[in-house]
Write an enzyme that holds these catalytic residues in place. Structure first.
Site, PDB file in Angstrom:
ATOM      1  N   GLU A 268      59.319 -47.613  70.090  1.00  0.00           N
ATOM      2  CA  GLU A 268      58.641 -46.460  70.723  1.00  0.00           C
ATOM      3  C   GLU A 268      57.151 -46.739  70.855  1.00  0.00           C
ATOM      4  OE1 GLU A 268      60.118 -43.982  72.240  1.00  0.00           O
ATOM      5  OE2 GLU A 268      62.004 -44.886  71.613  1.00  0.00           O
ATOM      6  N   TRP A 271      56.609 -48.569  73.832  1.00  0.00           N
ATOM      7  CA  TRP A 271      56.591 -47.833  75.109  1.00  0.00           C
ATOM      8  C   TRP A 271      55.144 -47.518  75.479  1.00  0.00           C
ATOM      9  CZ3 TRP A 271      59.727 -46.962  79.082  1.00  0.00           C
ATOM     10  CH2 TRP A 271      61.109 -47.127  78.900  1.00  0.00           C
ATOM     11  N   TRP A 299      58.230 -32.016  98.303  1.00  0.00           N
ATOM     12  CA  TRP A 299      58.011 -31.146  97.143  1.00  0.00           C
ATOM     13  C   TRP A 299      57.827 -29.705  97.596  1.00  0.00           C
ATOM     14  CZ3 TRP A 299      59.302 -33.756  93.055  1.00  0.00           C
ATOM     15  CH2 TRP A 299      59.016 -35.108  92.961  1.00  0.00           C
ATOM     16  N   ASN A 334      58.819 -35.177  72.218  1.00  0.00           N
ATOM     17  CA  ASN A 334      59.137 -36.057  73.350  1.00  0.00           C
ATOM     18  C   ASN A 334      60.396 -35.637  74.109  1.00  0.00           C
ATOM     19  OD1 ASN A 334      58.909 -38.552  74.973  1.00  0.00           O
ATOM     20  ND2 ASN A 334      60.806 -39.073  73.915  1.00  0.00           N
ATOM     21  N   TRP A 352      55.466 -33.876  90.596  1.00  0.00           N
ATOM     22  CA  TRP A 352      55.207 -34.270  89.206  1.00  0.00           C
ATOM     23  C   TRP A 352      53.709 -34.310  88.891  1.00  0.00           C
ATOM     24  CZ3 TRP A 352      52.288 -38.660  88.490  1.00  0.00           C
ATOM     25  CH2 TRP A 352      52.266 -39.614  89.520  1.00  0.00           C
ATOM     26  N   TRP A 375      55.624 -39.028  83.246  1.00  0.00           N
ATOM     27  CA  TRP A 375      55.979 -38.172  84.392  1.00  0.00           C
ATOM     28  C   TRP A 375      56.715 -38.955  85.466  1.00  0.00           C
ATOM     29  CZ3 TRP A 375      56.364 -33.107  85.153  1.00  0.00           C
ATOM     30  CH2 TRP A 375      55.816 -32.281  84.170  1.00  0.00           C
TER      31      TRP A 375
HETATM   32  P1  FAD Z   1      56.818 -40.925  67.772  1.00  0.00           P
HETATM   33  O1  FAD Z   1      58.252 -40.823  68.145  1.00  0.00           O
HETATM   34  O2  FAD Z   1      56.484 -40.791  66.350  1.00  0.00           O
HETATM   35  O3  FAD Z   1      56.334 -42.333  68.344  1.00  0.00           O
HETATM   36  C1  FAD Z   1      55.229 -43.060  67.793  1.00  0.00           C
HETATM   37  C2  FAD Z   1      54.241 -43.400  68.883  1.00  0.00           C
HETATM   38  O4  FAD Z   1      54.847 -44.209  69.888  1.00  0.00           O
HETATM   39  C3  FAD Z   1      53.710 -42.190  69.622  1.00  0.00           C
HETATM   40  O5  FAD Z   1      52.653 -41.586  68.925  1.00  0.00           O
HETATM   41  C4  FAD Z   1      53.282 -42.777  70.958  1.00  0.00           C
HETATM   42  O6  FAD Z   1      52.010 -43.383  70.889  1.00  0.00           O
HETATM   43  C5  FAD Z   1      54.326 -43.866  71.173  1.00  0.00           C
HETATM   44  N1  FAD Z   1      55.408 -43.333  71.995  1.00  0.00           N
HETATM   45  C6  FAD Z   1      56.536 -42.717  71.588  1.00  0.00           C
HETATM   46  N2  FAD Z   1      57.316 -42.395  72.642  1.00  0.00           N
HETATM   47  C7  FAD Z   1      56.642 -42.812  73.749  1.00  0.00           C
HETATM   48  C8  FAD Z   1      56.916 -42.775  75.144  1.00  0.00           C
HETATM   49  N3  FAD Z   1      58.043 -42.257  75.627  1.00  0.00           N
HETATM   50  N4  FAD Z   1      56.002 -43.284  75.995  1.00  0.00           N
HETATM   51  C9  FAD Z   1      54.861 -43.841  75.535  1.00  0.00           C
HETATM   52  N5  FAD Z   1      54.551 -43.917  74.216  1.00  0.00           N
HETATM   53  C10 FAD Z   1      55.425 -43.401  73.339  1.00  0.00           C
HETATM   54  N6  FAD Z   1      52.434 -39.600  75.132  1.00  0.00           N
HETATM   55  C11 FAD Z   1      51.109 -39.569  74.902  1.00  0.00           C
HETATM   56  O7  FAD Z   1      50.647 -40.148  73.911  1.00  0.00           O
HETATM   57  N7  FAD Z   1      50.268 -38.933  75.764  1.00  0.00           N
HETATM   58  C12 FAD Z   1      50.716 -38.286  76.881  1.00  0.00           C
HETATM   59  O8  FAD Z   1      49.909 -37.751  77.641  1.00  0.00           O
HETATM   60  C13 FAD Z   1      52.119 -38.263  77.112  1.00  0.00           C
HETATM   61  N8  FAD Z   1      52.632 -37.588  78.159  1.00  0.00           N
HETATM   62  C14 FAD Z   1      53.993 -37.587  78.360  1.00  0.00           C
HETATM   63  C15 FAD Z   1      54.514 -36.905  79.463  1.00  0.00           C
HETATM   64  C16 FAD Z   1      55.885 -36.868  79.679  1.00  0.00           C
HETATM   65  C17 FAD Z   1      56.429 -36.127  80.867  1.00  0.00           C
HETATM   66  C18 FAD Z   1      56.748 -37.547  78.797  1.00  0.00           C
HETATM   67  C19 FAD Z   1      58.223 -37.523  79.019  1.00  0.00           C
HETATM   68  C20 FAD Z   1      56.237 -38.252  77.725  1.00  0.00           C
HETATM   69  C21 FAD Z   1      54.866 -38.283  77.487  1.00  0.00           C
HETATM   70  N9  FAD Z   1      54.318 -38.979  76.390  1.00  0.00           N
HETATM   71  C22 FAD Z   1      52.961 -38.962  76.192  1.00  0.00           C
HETATM   72  C23 FAD Z   1      55.169 -39.830  75.537  1.00  0.00           C
HETATM   73  C24 FAD Z   1      55.732 -39.173  74.286  1.00  0.00           C
HETATM   74  O9  FAD Z   1      56.292 -37.927  74.590  1.00  0.00           O
HETATM   75  C25 FAD Z   1      54.706 -38.983  73.171  1.00  0.00           C
HETATM   76  O10 FAD Z   1      54.005 -40.183  72.960  1.00  0.00           O
HETATM   77  C26 FAD Z   1      55.383 -38.582  71.864  1.00  0.00           C
HETATM   78  O11 FAD Z   1      56.084 -37.386  72.034  1.00  0.00           O
HETATM   79  C27 FAD Z   1      54.359 -38.420  70.785  1.00  0.00           C
HETATM   80  O12 FAD Z   1      54.939 -37.915  69.632  1.00  0.00           O
HETATM   81  P2  FAD Z   1      54.989 -38.745  68.297  1.00  0.00           P
HETATM   82  O13 FAD Z   1      53.665 -39.336  68.010  1.00  0.00           O
HETATM   83  O14 FAD Z   1      55.570 -37.844  67.265  1.00  0.00           O
HETATM   84  O15 FAD Z   1      56.028 -39.889  68.681  1.00  0.00           O
END
Ligand code: FAD
Length: 473
Positions: A268, A271, A299, A334, A352, A375
């Site tokens: 993750e 990602w 849209w 997420n 979006w 997005w």
């Molecule tokens: P954890 O599950 O604990 O993951 C650890 C770290 O991994 C996160 O802090 C993050 O840095 C990274 N990570 C995890 N999942 C993703 C992912 N899908 N994409 C990229 N990095 C990820 N994340 C942001 O940091 N900023 C945003 O503006 C953002 N906008 C989003 C918009 C949409 C529509 C979606 C679907 C996802 C978005 N995310 C964004 C990705 C993700 O939702 C968040 O990083 C995550 O929810 C953060 O929670 P966590 O730290 O508890 O994640």
């Protein structure tokens, strides 16, 4: 001679290469400049976080200079005032930052100032990882395989710092005007969040101790505490991905039963790396469909539906719970981000970019790379995106990922007394069940904005225009 350390998205002391190398040269002058030329400008929730993060970071130095304006002219005037002969910073990857920093480096070098930049915010620079044919990755799995196999630099220790006095330079934190007032919509957020390096490290420790076990299977459950919530700390650089990588791997080595969870957690984290990789190589992704075929999508333009979505009043509880969590805490889980974003893009057929703009303003972790790629992933227009024709069913998603409805009950208290059979779809409940739960649809909780099946059909019909263009870039 003094080295200016220009802090940006690296608001920490440990594993901070710019600060580390500057301290080796001699006295250091730490500075943060609120970049008023930045596009997009900071959202409201990010400003709140930044205020507190700067408060925390500045307390680590005897003098910490705060400035606002155009960074190049601010740095030049700071050099004039202090006689500094070098400026060090850690790299940012947003298109605006890349061109700004390039220009500043060239200008400083011309003036005989030593300008150096380092990597603090990523495990690997976006240009270091390449496909077999030498180009950028467009698909996540091979990117992850390569990222996983490469060694990661160990984190740097906190440097011993000798400071340059700068008492009369710069402004007070309050003058940056980052906190909301009239109304203070972030009142109470300090009970939820601890911005700053100490909060980030405590958050990591707490997650590794209490949330990591089970992460691989439970990270999709918004009703549980199996995610790290480190995203705002990572965005502002209060903790580095290298620190997280090192700690998680160390843990897995000592506790092999955690290996699967650690692997998922690191993937993750990657990602995030992938999103930065994409942003660096395809800098238009915050504004333009990565797959150009999506330019053909028609849209819908509906202020009323957009506003209902923003306020968590769509009539679909899992969507509404997510949007209210976002408004009330600056964060959304997420899985729920995926569901809520999908609802906007597919059920409401709203562009979006309007959803991304709302997230940008309201998320404490608003991050250009992650937000754009998140997005575009949901919309189906991004690299390695979810196929557009897979339309999330918000009721099924809710039942699967919030099976007891406790996440919904927390954020939608007006339907909290509905039983588990109806909490995900109040509009399917009998008049009697609604009455017993004190719910009046259309009064105490909205009727669904659109019918799921009809919305799904309309979304797929809209997608025909995209298909006609072919799906590639
Ligand atoms: P954890 O599950 O604990 O993951 C650890 C770290 O991994 C996160 O802090 C993050 O840095 C990274 N990570 C995890 N999942 C993703 C992912 N899908 N994409 C990229 N990095 C990820 N994340 C942001 O940091 N900023 C945003 O503006 C953002 N906008 C989003 C918009 C949409 C529509 C979606 C679907 C996802 C978005 N995310 C964004 C990705 C993700 O939702 C968040 O990083 C995550 O929810 C953060 O929670 P966590 O730290 O508890 O994640």
């Amino acid at each position: 001679m003094t080295t200016i350390v220009w802090f940006r998205q690296d608001l920490r002391v440990a594993d901070n290469p710019a600060l580390f190398h500057a301290s080796k040269r001699g006295p250091v002058l730490p500075v943060f400049i609120l970049d008023e030329t930045e596009t997009p400008g900071l959202g409201g929730a990010s400003k709140w976080w930044l205020h507190h993060s700067l408060q925390s970071l500045s307390s680590r130095f005897s003098d910490f200079v705060l400035l606002r304006g155009d960074p190049q002219s601010q740095l030049l005037s700071l050099i004039d005032k202090t006689g500094a002969d070098a400026v060090f910073w850690n790299r940012c990857y947003e298109p605006h930052a890349v061109s700004r920093d390039k220009a500043i480096k060239a200008h400083l070098n011309e003036k005989g100032i030593d300008a150096q930049s380092c990597n603090a915010n990523l495990l690997h620079e976006p240009w270091e990882l390449k496909t077999g044919s030498g180009g950028p990755f467009k698909v996540y799995s091979p990117f992850w395989r390569v990222a996983r196999s490469r060694p990661v630099e160990p984190p740097l220790a906190e440097p011993a710092i000798s400071a340059t006095p700068a008492r009369d330079i710069g402004m007070a934190l309050e003058e940056l005007d980052l906190r909301p007032s009239n109304p203070d919509w972030a009142a109470g957020w300090q009970e939820i969040w601890q911005p700053g390096e100490y909060g980030a490290l405590a958050g990591l420790e707490s997650f590794l101790e209490n949330g990591l076990s089970g992460y691989a299977g439970l990270r999709d459950r918004p009703d549980l505490k199996n995610v790290s919530r480190l995203s705002p700390h990572l965005h502002f650089g209060e903790i580095s991905p290298r620190q997280i990588w090192a700690k998680a791997n160390f843990l897995a080595a000592g506790q092999p039963e955690l290996a699967r969870d650690v692997e998922k957690f690191l993937s993750e984290l990657c990602w995030r790396e992938f999103a930065y990789h994409l942003l660096y190589h395809f800098p238009t992704i915050p504004d333009e469909n990565w797959k150009r075929s999506f330019n053909a999508y028609a849209w819908r333009d509906s202020e009323a539906h957009l506003e209902a979505w923003q306020r968590g009043m769509t009539g679909y509880p899992i969507v509404d719970a997510g949007m209210r969590e976002l408004w009330n805490t600056g964060y959304m889980h997420n899985r729920v981000r995926m569901i809520a974003a999908s609802f906007l893009v597919k059920h409401l057929r709203i562009d979006w970019r309007l959803g991304a703009a709302w997230f940008w303003d309201t998320l404490v972790d608003a991050d250009l790379a992650n937000n754009a790629s998140g997005w575009q992933w949901v919309a189906g227009s991004g690299a390695d995106a979810a196929p557009y024709f897979r339309v999330f069913n918000p009721m099924l998603q809710g039942r699967k990922f919030d099976p007891e409805g406790s996440y919904i009950r927390r954020w939608c208290p007006e339907i909290a007394r509905l039983g588990n059979d109806h909490i995900h779809a109040p509009f399917e409940a009998s008049q009697r069940s609604l009455f017993e739960a004190g719910v009046k649809l259309g009064e105490t909780y909205p009727k669904p904005l659109v019918d799921h099946q009809e919305a799904r059909k309309a979304a797929l019909a809209g997608y025909e225009a995209v298909k006609a263009f072919g799906d590639g870039r």
